[in-house]
Design a protein around this motif. Sequence first.
Motif, PDB file in Angstrom:
ATOM      1  N   UNK A 285       0.645  -1.155   0.571  1.00 56.78           N
ATOM      2  CA  UNK A 285       0.237  -0.176  -0.516  1.00 56.78           C
ATOM      3  C   UNK A 285       0.940   1.206  -0.049  1.00 56.78           C
ATOM      4  N   UNK A 286       2.251   1.393   0.642  1.00 57.65           N
ATOM      5  CA  UNK A 286       3.076   2.656   0.406  1.00 57.65           C
ATOM      6  C   UNK A 286       3.807   2.354  -0.325  1.00 57.65           C
ATOM      7  N   UNK A 287       4.489   1.076  -0.580  1.00 59.08           N
ATOM      8  CA  UNK A 287       6.134   1.017  -1.414  1.00 59.08           C
ATOM      9  C   UNK A 287       5.735   0.729  -2.630  1.00 59.08           C
ATOM     10  N   UNK A 288       6.894   1.103  -3.890  1.00 58.48           N
ATOM     11  CA  UNK A 288       6.220  -0.047  -4.601  1.00 58.48           C
ATOM     12  C   UNK A 288       7.716  -0.944  -3.918  1.00 58.48           C
ATOM     13  N   UNK A 289       7.806  -2.270  -4.895  1.00 61.54           N
ATOM     14  CA  UNK A 289       9.307  -3.152  -4.584  1.00 61.54           C
ATOM     15  C   UNK A 289       9.055  -4.103  -5.283  1.00 61.54           C
ATOM     16  N   UNK A 290       9.351  -4.637  -6.312  1.00 59.27           N
ATOM     17  CA  UNK A 290       9.552  -5.896  -6.791  1.00 59.27           C
ATOM     18  C   UNK A 290      10.315  -5.816  -7.599  1.00 59.27           C
ATOM     19  N   UNK A 291       9.866  -6.107  -8.915  1.00 58.68           N
ATOM     20  CA  UNK A 291      10.642  -6.383 -10.415  1.00 58.68           C
ATOM     21  C   UNK A 291      10.067  -5.241 -11.131  1.00 58.68           C
ATOM     22  N   UNK A 292      10.998  -4.897 -12.137  1.00 57.24           N
ATOM     23  CA  UNK A 292      10.556  -3.503 -12.427  1.00 57.24           C
ATOM     24  C   UNK A 292       8.990  -3.790 -13.072  1.00 57.24           C
ATOM     25  N   UNK A 293       8.805  -4.660 -13.818  1.00 55.66           N
ATOM     26  CA  UNK A 293       7.234  -4.761 -14.177  1.00 55.66           C
ATOM     27  C   UNK A 293       5.917  -4.025 -13.196  1.00 55.66           C
ATOM     28  N   UNK A 294       6.900  -4.935 -12.127  1.00 53.88           N
ATOM     29  CA  UNK A 294       5.882  -4.594 -11.263  1.00 53.88           C
ATOM     30  C   UNK A 294       5.995  -2.797 -10.586  1.00 53.88           C
ATOM     31  N   UNK A 295       7.165  -3.217 -10.575  1.00 53.10           N
ATOM     32  CA  UNK A 295       7.139  -0.876 -10.073  1.00 53.10           C
ATOM     33  C   UNK A 295       6.185   0.174 -11.009  1.00 53.10           C
ATOM     34  N   UNK A 296       6.549  -0.530 -12.553  1.00 51.19           N
ATOM     35  CA  UNK A 296       5.763   0.681 -13.103  1.00 51.19           C
ATOM     36  C   UNK A 296       4.472   0.237 -12.875  1.00 51.19           C
ATOM     37  N   UNK A 297       3.820  -1.120 -12.909  1.00 46.81           N
ATOM     38  CA  UNK A 297       2.515  -0.986 -12.694  1.00 46.81           C
ATOM     39  C   UNK A 297       2.165  -0.449 -11.361  1.00 46.81           C
ATOM     40  N   UNK A 298       3.007  -0.558 -10.496  1.00 50.27           N
ATOM     41  CA  UNK A 298       2.423   0.068  -8.883  1.00 50.27           C
ATOM     42  C   UNK A 298       2.051   1.442  -8.987  1.00 50.27           C
ATOM     43  N   UNK A 299       3.676   2.595  -9.424  1.00 52.41           N
ATOM     44  CA  UNK A 299       3.598   4.054 -10.084  1.00 52.41           C
ATOM     45  C   UNK A 299       2.428   3.778 -11.079  1.00 52.41           C
ATOM     46  N   UNK A 300       1.913   3.833 -12.562  1.00 51.48           N
ATOM     47  CA  UNK A 300       0.380   4.108 -13.122  1.00 51.48           C
ATOM     48  C   UNK A 300       0.062   3.943 -12.501  1.00 51.48           C
ATOM     49  N   UNK A 301      -1.034   3.098 -11.172  1.00 46.18           N
ATOM     50  CA  UNK A 301      -2.052   2.918 -10.662  1.00 46.18           C
ATOM     51  C   UNK A 301      -2.285   3.984  -9.454  1.00 46.18           C
ATOM     52  N   UNK A 324      19.576   1.816  -7.459  1.00 48.15           N
ATOM     53  CA  UNK A 324      19.515   2.960  -8.225  1.00 48.15           C
ATOM     54  C   UNK A 324      19.306   2.877  -9.238  1.00 48.15           C
ATOM     55  N   UNK A 325      20.230   2.828 -10.092  1.00 47.06           N
ATOM     56  CA  UNK A 325      20.413   2.638 -11.541  1.00 47.06           C
ATOM     57  C   UNK A 325      18.881   1.923 -12.420  1.00 47.06           C
ATOM     58  N   UNK A 326      19.159   0.523 -11.869  1.00 46.17           N
ATOM     59  CA  UNK A 326      17.669  -0.395 -12.669  1.00 46.17           C
ATOM     60  C   UNK A 326      16.733   0.561 -12.230  1.00 46.17           C
ATOM     61  N   UNK A 327      15.821   0.803 -10.775  1.00 41.23           N
ATOM     62  CA  UNK A 327      15.030   1.491 -10.747  1.00 41.23           C
ATOM     63  C   UNK A 327      14.722   2.839 -11.094  1.00 41.23           C
ATOM     64  N   UNK A 328      15.445   3.502 -11.676  1.00 37.03           N
ATOM     65  CA  UNK A 328      15.396   5.200 -12.212  1.00 37.03           C
ATOM     66  C   UNK A 328      14.998   3.960 -13.654  1.00 37.03           C
ATOM     67  N   UNK A 329      16.084   3.340 -14.312  1.00 37.60           N
ATOM     68  CA  UNK A 329      15.708   3.398 -15.713  1.00 37.60           C
ATOM     69  C   UNK A 329      14.233   2.510 -15.670  1.00 37.60           C
ATOM     70  N   UNK A 330      13.588   1.806 -14.497  1.00 36.96           N
ATOM     71  CA  UNK A 330      12.673   1.456 -15.107  1.00 36.96           C
ATOM     72  C   UNK A 330      11.363   2.055 -14.752  1.00 36.96           C
ATOM     73  N   UNK A 331      11.808   2.710 -13.944  1.00 37.77           N
ATOM     74  CA  UNK A 331      10.416   4.117 -13.548  1.00 37.77           C
ATOM     75  C   UNK A 331      10.253   4.842 -14.922  1.00 37.77           C
ATOM     76  N   UNK A 332      11.832   5.154 -15.863  1.00 41.84           N
ATOM     77  CA  UNK A 332      11.774   6.574 -16.068  1.00 41.84           C
ATOM     78  C   UNK A 332      11.075   6.205 -17.395  1.00 41.84           C
ATOM     79  N   UNK A 333      10.501   4.703 -17.690  1.00 41.86           N
ATOM     80  CA  UNK A 333       9.816   4.758 -19.204  1.00 41.86           C
ATOM     81  C   UNK A 333       8.493   4.770 -18.759  1.00 41.86           C
ATOM     82  N   UNK A 334       7.789   4.914 -17.819  1.00 38.57           N
ATOM     83  CA  UNK A 334       6.590   6.089 -17.309  1.00 38.57           C
ATOM     84  C   UNK A 334       6.637   7.291 -18.136  1.00 38.57           C
ATOM     85  N   UNK A 335       7.772   8.476 -17.969  1.00 39.11           N
ATOM     86  CA  UNK A 335       7.778   9.774 -18.394  1.00 39.11           C
ATOM     87  C   UNK A 335       7.596   9.853 -19.503  1.00 39.11           C
TER      88      UNK A 335
END
Length: 335
Positions: A285-301, A324-335
Motif C-alpha cells: 500500500x505504501x511503497x513499490x518493491x519488486x521487479x521493474x514490471x511490478x514497479x511500473x504497474x504500481x506507479x501507473x496505478x 538505483x540505476x535499475x530503478x530509475x531506468x524502470x521508472x523512466x519508461x513511464x515518463x
Amino acid sequence: MTVELDLLVRLGDYDRPQGVAERAVQAEELGFDRITVGETTGWNIVPPLTLAAERTDELGISNDVISPYGRTPSMLAQTALTMQAAADGRYRFGIGPSSPAITERWHGQEFDRPLRRTREVIEIMRNVYEEGNPAYEGEIFDIAGLGYERGPSENPPPIDVGTLGPKATEMAGRFGDGWAPQLFTKDGLRERLEDLERGAELAGKDLSDLRVAPIVRGVASEDREAAREKARGTIAFMLGAYGPYYGDSVAEQGYPDVVEEIRAAWDDRDTDAMAAALPDEVLDELAFAGTPDEAREWLEDYGEIEGVDAVRVGFVDGMTEDDKRTTMEAVADLA
C-alpha cells in the motif's frame, strides 16, 4: 503515465554536493520532469541544487522540505528567489511544519504552533515576492519591513507544502501552490485530497490550481525478494523511528495495530523485528518493491488517482548504485 515524474534525491547518498548535480543530469537524460532534494541535518540544500540547476537545461528543481524554524522568513524568500534565478525559472520552493526533533535538537528552537508558523512564513515570503518587502504583523512574526534590494519579482517560484494531517493539508491548499505528502495509501490520499480541496476553496482556488506530487519510495530489481526486504526495512523505520507523524498518519489510514507493533520493536531498537512487523499488505500500500514490471504497474496505478499531477519517486535504504540505476531506468519508461 499521464502525470509527471519527479525524482527525490537524498543528500546523504553523496560524498560531495557535485554528486547531486550528476544525478540531476542523469535524471534529465532519462526523462524525469523534476528533481527534488530534502534538507535535515546534512548539507545545506542550496549549493547542491544550484549545481543541479547549472548543469541541466529543462529539469525542474525543487526541495522537500525546508523547516520554517531554521531560517527567517525573509531569508527563506531570498533563498527561493535566488534559486529561481539560478534555475532560470524552473524552481519550486518546498516548506513543511518540520518535527520536534529537527526543530529543538538541531535548530535549537521551540516546536511551537508549527502550522501557524508555516502559514505566516508563507505569507511573509509572498510579501517579499509581490511587494519587495517582508513587512508583516502576525501572531508569531512582527516585522517592520525593509526593502528587498531587487524589488518585487515578476516570476517568483511556487510554494509547495509538505503536510500529513487534515488541518495541515487544508492549510496547504489555502496558502500553497502545491502539496507534497508522503506515506499515503491510495485510499488515504484520496481522503486527504478532500481536505486539500477544501483549503483551496477557502482561498478561491480549484484543486487543479495546485500541483499535487505525493512522495513514494521504492526499489525495482530482478531480485524481487531483495528489493522487498530493502523497502520493508525503510518503510518500517519511517513508521517507527521518524517521530510520531508518519506512524500516526498510517495508523489513521487503517493500520493502528501494525504501527503499534513496529513502535514497540523500535523501543527495543530491534530493526529486524520492525521490518518483520510490516506485512506485505501494508508494504504494498505504501511503497513499490519488486521487479521493474511490478514497479511500473504500481506507479501507473498510483498516478491514476484523480487530483494527482506528479509522482515523486524516492529510493529506499541499502540500495547499491546498480539498484538505483535499475530503478530509475524502470521508472523512466513511464515518463
